[in-house]
Design an enzyme around this catalytic site. Structure first.
Site, short mmCIF file in Angstrom:
data_model
loop_
_atom_site.label_atom_id
_atom_site.label_comp_id
_atom_site.label_asym_id
_atom_site.label_seq_id
_atom_site.Cartn_x
_atom_site.Cartn_y
_atom_site.Cartn_z
N TYR A 30 9.74 -3.21 6.07
CA TYR A 30 10.14 -2.71 4.75
C TYR A 30 11.58 -3.13 4.46
CZ TYR A 30 5.94 0.13 4.36
OH TYR A 30 4.62 0.54 4.25
N GLU A 47 0.26 1.46 13.26
CA GLU A 47 1.56 1.89 13.81
C GLU A 47 1.37 2.79 15.04
OE1 GLU A 47 4.40 3.19 10.81
OE2 GLU A 47 4.34 1.21 9.88
N GLN A 83 2.90 0.15 -1.97
CA GLN A 83 1.48 0.40 -2.04
C GLN A 83 1.05 0.32 -3.50
OE1 GLN A 83 0.03 3.89 -0.08
NE2 GLN A 83 1.21 3.56 1.78
N GLU A 103 1.91 -4.32 5.86
CA GLU A 103 2.77 -3.40 5.09
C GLU A 103 4.11 -4.08 4.88
OE1 GLU A 103 3.06 0.74 6.25
OE2 GLU A 103 0.98 0.75 6.94
#
Ligand code: AHR
Length: 492
Positions: free
Chosen positions: A239, A173, A345, A296
C-alpha cells in the site's frame, strides 16, 4: 524536453489483462450498499446487485474480481453464506468496524456478480481459522458437476451447473491477520491445504499462495523454496501510505506538495519490490511459471473524519489517479512475472473506483484511469527507452514521467504517460522504430488543483477529456504533457 524511443519491433510479452483486476472485501460499505442492496431495495437492482454499479463495472471490462477478503477471508466460513438468506447465521466482522455481517452476500451472489459484469472470480479461502475439510468442500460445492453431497447442496440452493472457478487463494496475509504465522509454518500449511483444492472435470484451479508483506524477502525465499513447485501464483501486498506511522497516514483530500511528492515517490517504490521479489523467485523458478500476484495495492490514508474508522473510507483525488497510472505502468513493465494485480478496493473502501451514497453513485479519478488504460489489457508490451528528467523537490527527486506502451491485436499502439510534476508542463518527443505511424488521438485526465476530486455535488470535476496536444510528423510524435496529468494516446 524528454526524449522517448518506442521500439515497436521489440515486443516484451503479453500484458495479462488480469493486471487490471479488482478486489472487493466484506469491509465497510464495499459489499453492502456498494454492490449488494438486496432485491427489495428502492435502489434499482438486478437480483439484489445495484444496477448503476454493475453498469460502471461492466464498462471497465474488469477481468478478475477478488473476494471475500482480505483479512475477512480468514474468518469467513462459506457455509454461513448459502441457502435462504433469512436463515443464514450472522457474525461480527471483528476486523472491520465490529459490525454485524448477515451473510446475505455469499458464494451464489458473488458468482452472479461476476457473471453479470463478465469478470473471472478469484476467491480467497480460509487458512487462518478454517479447516482443510471446509476448503475442500467449498471447491467441491462450486466446481463439481457430478453427484456428491456438496454438489447436490449447490443444486438445492438453485445452481444446477457447477461454476468455473479459476483463481483460488490459499489464505490471506497469513503472516499477519491471517494467523500470524512464520513463513516455514505457512509453507507447510500451504502444502497441506492446496493438496485438497481439487480439479473437478475440466475446471483447473490456479492456486495462489500467500506471499510477502512489502519487503519481506525472507518470506518469498522460504515459500518458493518449500512450496514453489506446488503453486501457480504468489501474492504481494503493498500500500502507498504517505505518513511514516500507521497512526497518521495522511489526509486523502487535504495535502500540499510535500505530501504529493512523498506519496508518488512511495508509489514508485513498488517497482523495486517487484524486481527484488522476482529475482528471488527466479532462483527457484527461472522459467517464470509462478506468477507474482499483486492482489492488494493502492493508497491508504486516514479514514475520512466523521466516518467509522474501521470502514476505511477515504476521498479519491487527482493524486490517486497518478498513483494508479504509475502503478499500472509499472505492472505492465513486469508482465513477464506479474500475472495479476487487484487494486484495493472496488467501492467505498481505500483507493476505490466508485463511491456511493444511498442511491447516488460517482466515479472517482481512479476509475477513469482504469477506463483509459483498459486498452493495454492483453496487448503486447513494447520496449520503451526514456531519457527521463527529474522532478526535483527540496533535496529529493523522482522521475518526471512514467510511461508504458503496447500494441494491440489491431496493430494500434497505445501509450500511457503520467507527468508526476504538479508544476511544469513537459514536452515529450517520441520516435518510433520498427513501425511507421501517421495518426494520433488521445484522452487526458487532469485538474487545476492537486487534490481535485469528484463529490456528489460535483461528480464530474475530474473526468477524462479528449487530448489534442499531440502531433505526428515524419514518424515523430510530439506531446505537450500538462503538469500533474495522465494521458493515453492511440497511435495508428
Ligand atoms: O484492504 C484492507 C486490508 O489490508 C485487507 O483486508 C488486508 O489483507 C490488508 O491488510
Amino acid at each position: 524536453m524528454i526524449n522517448v524511443t518506442i521500439n515497436a519491433d521489440v515486443k516484451k510479452g503479453t500484458i495479462n489483462k488480469n493486471i487490471y483486476g479488482h478486489f472487493a472485501e466484506h469491509l465497510g460499505r464495499c459489499i453492502y450498499e456498494g454492490i449488494w442492496v438486496g432485491e427489495d431495495s428502492h435502489i434499482p437492482n438486478t437480483n439484489g446487485i445495484r444496477n448503476d454499479v454493475m453498469e460502471a463495472l461492466r464498462n471497465l471490462k474488469i477481468p478478475v474480481l477478488r473476494w471475500p477478503g482480505g483479512c475477512f477471508a480468514d474468518e469467513y466460513h462459506w457455509k454461513e453464506g448459502i441457502g435462504p438468506r433469512k436463515d443464514r447465521p450472522y457474525m461480527i466482522n471483528t476486523h472491520w468496524g465490529g459490525v454485524v455481517e448477515n451473510n446475505h452476500f455469499g458464494t451464489h451472489e458473488f458468482m452472479m456478480l461476476c457473471e453479470l459484469i463478465g469478470a473471472e472470480p478469484y476467491i480467497c479461502g480460509n487458512v487462518g481459522s478454517g479447516t482443510i475439510y471446509e476448503m475442500q468442500q467449498w471447491i467441491e460445492y462450486m466446481t463439481f458437476g457430478g453427484n456428491s453431497t456438496m454438489a447436490d447442496l449447490r443444486r438445492a440452493n438453485g445452481r444446477e451447473k457447477p461454476w468455473k472457478l479459476k483463481y483460488f487463494g490459499i489464505g490471506n496475509e497469513n503472516w499477519g491477520c491471517g494467523g500470524n504465522m512464520t513463513p516455514e509454518y505457512y509453507a507447510d500449511l500451504y502444502r497441506r491445504y492446496s493438496t485438497y483444492v481439487r480439479n473437478y472435470g475440466d475446471n483447473t484451479v490456479y492456486k495462489v499462495a500467500c506471499g510477502p508483506n512489502v519487503d519481506d524477502y525472507n518470506w518469498t525465499d522460504v515459500l518458493m523454496k518449500k512450496a514453489g513447485h506446488l503453486m501457480d501464483g504468489l501474492s504481494l501486498h503493498y500500500y502507498t501510505i504517505p505518513g511514516l506511522f500507521w497512526e497518521g497516514k495522511g489526509s486523502a483530500a487535504e495535502f500540499d506538495e510535500d505530501e504529493w511528492f512523498i506519496t508518488l515517490k512511495k508509489a514508485l517504490h513498488i517497482d523495486e519490490l517487484i524486481k527484488k521479489h522476482s529475482t528471488i523467485m527466479d532462483k527457484y523458478d527461472p522459467d517464470k511459471r509462478v506468477g507474482l500476484i499483486v492482489d492488494e495495492w493502492g493508497s491508504w490514508y486516514d479514514a475520512e473524519s466523521g466516518t467509522n474508522p474501521g470502514f476505511l473510507f477515504q476521498q479519491n483525488t487527482l493524486r490517486d489517479a497518478l498513483i494508479a497510472g504509475i502503478s499500472l505502468n509499472i505492472f505492465n513493465s513486469h508482465c513477464d512475472r506479474v500475472q495479476m494485480a487487484n487494486i484495493a478496493q472496488t467501492i467505498n473502501v481505500l483507493q476505490a473506483i466508485i463511491h456511493t451514497e444511498d442511491e447516488k453513485m460517482l466515479l472517482t479519478p481512479t476509475y477513469h484511469i482504469f477506463d483509459m488504460y483498459k486498452v493495454h489489457q492483453d496487448a503486447e508490451l513494447l520496449d520503451v527507452h526514456v531519457k527521463n528528467t527529474m522532478y526535483k523537490y527540496g533535496k529529493d527527486a523522482i522521475p518526471q514521467i512514467s510511461i508504458s506502451s503496447s500494441v494491440d491485436k489491431d496493430d494500434k499502439i497505445h501509450i500511457s504517460m503520467c507527468n508526476l510534476d504538479p508544476n511544469g508542463e513537459l514536452e515529450v518527443v517520441c520516435e518510433f522504430r520498427g513501425t511507421s505511424r501517421t495518426e494520433v488521438s488521445g484522452t487526458i485526465l487532469t485538474a487545476t488543483e492537486m487534490n481535485a476530486m469528484n463529490t456528489f455535488d460535483n461528480p464530474n470535476k475530474v473526468a477524462p477529456t479528449s487530448f489534442d496536444s499531440a502531433t505526428i510528423v515524419d514518424n515523430k510524435l510530439t506531446v505537450s504533457l500538462p503538469a500533474k496529468s495522465v494521458v493515453v494516446l492511440e497511435v495508428c
